[in-house]
Design a protein around this motif. Sequence first.
Motif, mmCIF file in Angstrom:
data_model
loop_
_atom_site.group_PDB
_atom_site.id
_atom_site.type_symbol
_atom_site.label_atom_id
_atom_site.label_comp_id
_atom_site.label_asym_id
_atom_site.label_seq_id
_atom_site.Cartn_x
_atom_site.Cartn_y
_atom_site.Cartn_z
ATOM 1 N N VAL A 167 62.473 18.062 -3.983
ATOM 2 C CA VAL A 167 63.049 18.514 -2.717
ATOM 3 C C VAL A 167 64.334 17.733 -2.512
ATOM 4 C CG1 VAL A 167 62.726 18.635 -0.218
ATOM 5 C CG2 VAL A 167 60.778 19.006 -1.735
ATOM 6 N N GLU A 168 65.432 18.457 -2.322
ATOM 7 C CA GLU A 168 66.731 17.822 -2.124
ATOM 8 C C GLU A 168 67.203 18.123 -0.708
ATOM 9 O OE1 GLU A 168 71.108 17.928 -4.164
ATOM 10 O OE2 GLU A 168 69.358 18.364 -5.397
ATOM 11 N N THR A 169 67.669 17.089 -0.014
ATOM 12 C CA THR A 169 68.124 17.215 1.365
ATOM 13 C C THR A 169 69.405 16.406 1.553
ATOM 14 O OG1 THR A 169 65.826 17.363 2.103
ATOM 15 C CG2 THR A 169 67.444 16.828 3.768
ATOM 16 N N PRO A 170 70.397 16.947 2.247
ATOM 17 C CA PRO A 170 71.594 16.149 2.553
ATOM 18 C C PRO A 170 71.242 14.996 3.505
ATOM 19 C CG PRO A 170 72.000 18.497 2.897
ATOM 20 C CD PRO A 170 70.533 18.333 2.666
ATOM 21 N N LEU A 171 71.807 13.834 3.270
ATOM 22 C CA LEU A 171 71.528 12.679 4.128
ATOM 23 C C LEU A 171 71.998 12.908 5.564
ATOM 24 C CD1 LEU A 171 72.331 9.593 1.857
ATOM 25 C CD2 LEU A 171 70.107 10.544 2.469
ATOM 26 N N LYS A 172 73.054 13.717 5.739
ATOM 27 C CA LYS A 172 73.577 13.948 7.096
ATOM 28 C C LYS A 172 72.595 14.734 7.965
ATOM 29 C CE LYS A 172 76.294 18.018 5.730
ATOM 30 N NZ LYS A 172 75.335 18.988 6.165
ATOM 31 N N ILE A 188 69.342 14.100 8.114
ATOM 32 C CA ILE A 188 68.234 13.227 8.511
ATOM 33 C C ILE A 188 68.530 12.655 9.888
ATOM 34 C CG2 ILE A 188 66.935 11.145 7.949
ATOM 35 C CD1 ILE A 188 67.587 11.719 5.000
ATOM 36 N N GLN A 189 67.632 12.919 10.835
ATOM 37 C CA GLN A 189 67.836 12.499 12.216
ATOM 38 C C GLN A 189 67.139 11.186 12.559
ATOM 39 O OE1 GLN A 189 66.389 15.993 14.220
ATOM 40 N NE2 GLN A 189 68.425 16.923 14.257
ATOM 41 N N ALA A 190 65.978 10.922 11.936
ATOM 42 C CA ALA A 190 65.229 9.702 12.255
ATOM 43 C C ALA A 190 64.183 9.437 11.186
ATOM 44 C CB ALA A 190 64.548 9.826 13.611
ATOM 45 N N VAL A 249 63.995 15.802 9.806
ATOM 46 C CA VAL A 249 65.138 16.466 9.199
ATOM 47 C C VAL A 249 65.526 17.655 10.078
ATOM 48 C CG1 VAL A 249 65.999 17.621 7.128
ATOM 49 C CG2 VAL A 249 64.325 15.788 6.911
ATOM 50 N N GLN A 250 66.814 17.791 10.305
ATOM 51 C CA GLN A 250 67.338 18.852 11.165
ATOM 52 C C GLN A 250 66.992 20.228 10.576
ATOM 53 O OE1 GLN A 250 71.545 18.587 11.632
ATOM 54 N NE2 GLN A 250 71.686 20.345 12.985
ATOM 55 N N GLY A 251 66.367 21.076 11.410
ATOM 56 C CA GLY A 251 66.063 22.443 11.024
ATOM 57 C C GLY A 251 64.880 22.597 10.079
#
Length: 191
Positions: free
Chosen positions: A125-130, A132-134, A153-155
Amino acid sequence: MASVPSAQSAPAAAAPVVLEQEVLGSRRLSNVLVAAVVSAGGAGFLLTSLSSYLGRDLLPIGHPAALVWVPQGLVMGLYGLAAALLATYLWAVIGIDVGAGSNRFDKAAGRLLVTRRGFRQLIQVETPLKDIQAVKVEVRDGLNPRRRLALRVQGRRDLPLTRVGEPIPLVDLEREGAELARFLGVPLEGV
């Protein structure tokens, strides 16, 4: 007399760019012990059933040959077969090391890569660091305790980061959560 360098003249420590966390899978001592006990119990039931069928004691303890084949010996054989199938599954899970993997936070690339080993494939699973909210610390005690770190993670749904199974000690959980929140520059929730 030796001079002590001032804080201003000391070189600033370079901030780490990559944080990688290894995640323990199913290859743990507790799982090996359970698989060994199930294997031994299954072998005992199968030998008891076979002793009942042949009329000879194949086990050093008790007198399984004295059991009547139908229904006692037959039922023992079915229990042994079920235990053998369960033991095969447990040893396969341990051998493959299901759930093992890593969490790789790469600031230079601006992404998080979560990898876990599944039965047939590697799950990534790949997610942009930007996004990540908390960092969330979840602690639930009781009959089914849960202690884990997750990312908000946002959204998307929360993304769990810690291993499944044995609860992590609270001190380690809080320390890992604080270190991760500091690295990512996001708030730590649930403490």
